[in-house]
Design an enzyme around this catalytic site. Structure first.
Site, short mmCIF file in Angstrom:
data_model
loop_
_atom_site.label_atom_id
_atom_site.label_comp_id
_atom_site.label_asym_id
_atom_site.label_seq_id
_atom_site.Cartn_x
_atom_site.Cartn_y
_atom_site.Cartn_z
N GLU A 1 9.37 16.29 15.82
CA GLU A 1 10.03 16.21 14.53
C GLU A 1 9.36 17.17 13.55
O GLU A 1 8.15 17.14 13.36
CB GLU A 1 9.95 14.78 14.00
CG GLU A 1 10.67 14.57 12.68
CD GLU A 1 10.52 13.15 12.17
OE1 GLU A 1 11.44 12.67 11.49
OE2 GLU A 1 9.49 12.52 12.45
N CYS B 1 13.94 10.83 7.31
CA CYS B 1 13.76 10.47 8.72
C CYS B 1 15.06 10.51 9.50
O CYS B 1 15.05 10.69 10.72
CB CYS B 1 13.10 9.11 8.84
SG CYS B 1 13.97 7.79 7.98
N LYS C 1 0.88 -1.17 0.00
CA LYS C 1 0.00 0.00 0.00
C LYS C 1 0.92 1.22 0.00
O LYS C 1 1.46 1.60 1.02
CB LYS C 1 -0.90 0.01 1.23
CG LYS C 1 -2.21 0.81 1.07
CD LYS C 1 -2.02 2.29 0.85
CE LYS C 1 -1.60 3.00 2.14
NZ LYS C 1 -1.50 4.48 1.92
N GLU D 1 9.54 1.46 11.17
CA GLU D 1 10.62 2.44 11.08
C GLU D 1 9.99 3.81 11.11
O GLU D 1 9.26 4.21 10.19
CB GLU D 1 11.43 2.24 9.79
CG GLU D 1 12.79 2.91 9.83
CD GLU D 1 12.83 4.25 9.15
OE1 GLU D 1 12.51 5.24 9.83
OE2 GLU D 1 13.16 4.30 7.97
#
Length: 537
Positions: free
Chosen positions: A406, A308, A201, A274
């Protein structure tokens, strides 16, 4: 047709769905039109795909439903048995052919990744590079990792134990938008090599990278039903994947990961998550700025900070704080911004208007509460509708949103640290633990500091690229940055279930009656003997 990547082109499909063709090579438009046709289901709800460079709709893809996912998983499950029966060597040959096709189509893939992701071309190319290395590594070493091995039994000579690795079945991959080719198709390669089938997906913003990867896998010889791409939303198609597959690999936000972990745990299936990071960069006073400054800047602002592992917090030893700030800021002000498919752009677009608003809100909140933007701090609609200037903030305090959250954009906060000890301590003050970096001219000191940083990966004199681009080394986070690893043997074995096969050549381990005490005494003598003979076990 639930599995859109494995459907066949419709020759009657309209080609009038590419409103933005400026600066895109005709070959790319032709190939993209084929992918759009493959995903064409006119009687279902559609999701728009927007080109970040212009903000215009590029195309639409079907909004896959839970029923679509279930049908794709059923077909994948049927195909998986035959795929797993092929030898590891034969499966590795598919990865090798796929790698060559990726390299052959490099120009098209870079165009496509840039078109739907708004990335500068070099960062598009980096996905091609890493994916090619992943395919090479697993094709070459997968058999060694997956091969059946002998392990020590309880009694040498009397027992024999072997361990093999079986595929989990059907792997579901829910991919991110920031690295859409590598972190969807790339994550699928070890799963396929292990004998699994895969249902992907992709992110709603960047579905065509996964669709292109699927077509290349089919061309490389992968059975079509062993790999499916279902476009759709996370709430519908993503949730259905978690509810139907045998293992889930997810790259994305911490909030979504918690929901995935809970749902997967209720079903008793494995998962790898992750997630994000508030990654620290520790710059020691003995660093060679002439040699490392360019790497620092590119590490912070590559892909507009939408990586990331990119640093968002920089801790500088006081002795070089002023010099570092002056040189760092001056180089950032020379970064080239643009919406281009060429290599002359260093900072491209953010992915969406919503993400632009988030990045701007973080910076505006910090400035309103007393932070100073030494450079940047503004959106640049003159360059592109979702472009934001590379930004350096100082005087950031705990009451500001971006102090701990973040940002995932071209924004870094710089802090003065009196010494290395303070820098290490402050670098570790975070609920995240994905990546960190240390910068120094002293190799041993760099290694010593790296071992004290709480992160799944630590780079020395590099922001993250050298570690991430090493396919033999595991990559993943600690604390709130996730669980599980990609790359290396760990990234392959997570898609397997170890099976132990033990053989007894004639010894009774659980005797009864009068033999029990005598047997226990014999075993006790054996245990003492095992402890006295070096190298026996």
């Amino acid at each position: 047709m639930p599995s859109f990547a494995s459907s066949q082109p419709n020759p009657d499909s309209s080609t009038q769905r590419l409103p933005w063709t400026t600066r895109v090579r005709p070959e790319t438009l032709s190939r993209l039109e084929t992918l759009i046709t493959l995903a064409d289901e006119t009687d279902r709800e559609r999701l728009p795909v927007v080109a970040p460079f212009t903000g215009e709709e590029l195309a639409t893809v079907p909004a896959g439903t839970a029923a679509d996912v279930e049908a794709a998983v059923d077909r994948a499950r049927t195909a998986q048995s035959a795929w797993a029966e092929q030898s590891i060597r034969d499966r590795a040959a598919v990865l090798r052919r796929f790698r060559e096709l990726v390299l052959d189509r490099e120009a098209f893939l870079c165009d496509l990744i840039g078109l739907e992701g708004g990335k500068p071309r070099y960062h598009c190319f980096s996905e091609i590079y890493v994916l090619a290395e992943i395919a090479r590594y697993y094709a070459r070493h997968g058999e060694d990792v997956l091969g059946e091995v002998r392990r020590a039994g309880p009694i040498p000579g009397v027992t024999a134990v072997r361990v093999r690795h079986r595929p989990v079945g059907v792997v579901g991959i829910i991919g991110p938008w920031n690295v859409p080719f590598d972190l969807t198709v790339g994550d699928a390669l070890p799963a396929l090599l292990a004998g699994n089938a895969v249902v992907v997906k992709p992110a709603e913003q960047t579905p065509f990278s996964a669709l292109a990867g699927a077509e290349l896998l089919y061309e490389a010889g992968l059975p079509r039903d062993a790999f499916h791409v279902v476009t759709g939303t996370g709430e519908e198609a993503g949730a259905a994947i978690v509810d139907t597959v045998d293992f889930v690999s997810f790259t994305g936000s911490t909030g979504t990961a918690r929901q995935i972990g809970e749902r997967a745990s209720r079903r008793g299936i494995g998962y790898s998550l992750e997630l994000g990071g508030k990654n620290p960069m520790v710059v020691l006073a003995d660093v060679d700025l002439d040699a490392t400054l360019e790497r620092m800047v590119q590490g912070c602002f590559g892909n507009s900070g939408q990586v990331c592992m990119a640093p968002e917090r920089i801790y500088i030893e006081a002795a070089i704080y002023d010099e570092f700030l002056a040189r760092f800021t001056e180089r950032i002000e020379r970064l080239t911004l643009g919406a281009s498919f060429d290599y002359d752009v260093e900072v491209g677009s953010l992915i969406s208007e919503a993400h632009l608003a988030k990045v701007a809100a973080h910076v505006d909140d910090a400035v309103a509460k007393g932070a100073t933007a030494l450079t940047g701090g503004q959106a640049r609609p003159d360059v592109g509708p979702m472009v934001y200037e590379p930004t350096v903030l100082v005087d950031v305090t705990e009451d500001m949103t971006l102090y701990t959250e973040e940002t995932f954009g071209p924004v870094v906060a710089v802090y003065r640290a009196e010494n290395a000890e303070e820098a290490i301590e402050r670098a570790n003050e975070t609920p995240y633990g994905l990546n960190a970096s240390v910068w120094t001219s002293d190799r041993r000191r760099g290694a010593s500091v790296a071992r004290r940083l709480d992160a799944g990966m630590v780079a020395i004199n590099d922001a993250y690229a050298v570690g991430y681009a090493a396919p033999a080394a595991p990559m993943g986070g600690t604390k709130g940055s996730g669980t599980g690893r990609r790359h290396g043997p760990e990234g392959l074995l997570k898609y397997t279930v170890p099976q132990t096969i033990a053989r007894n050549r004639g010894m009774t381990f659980v005797p009864s009656g009068e033999d029990a005490e005598a047997s226990a005494r014999r075993l006790l003598r054996l245990l003492r003997f095992f402890g006295r003979v070096p190298g026996l076990r």
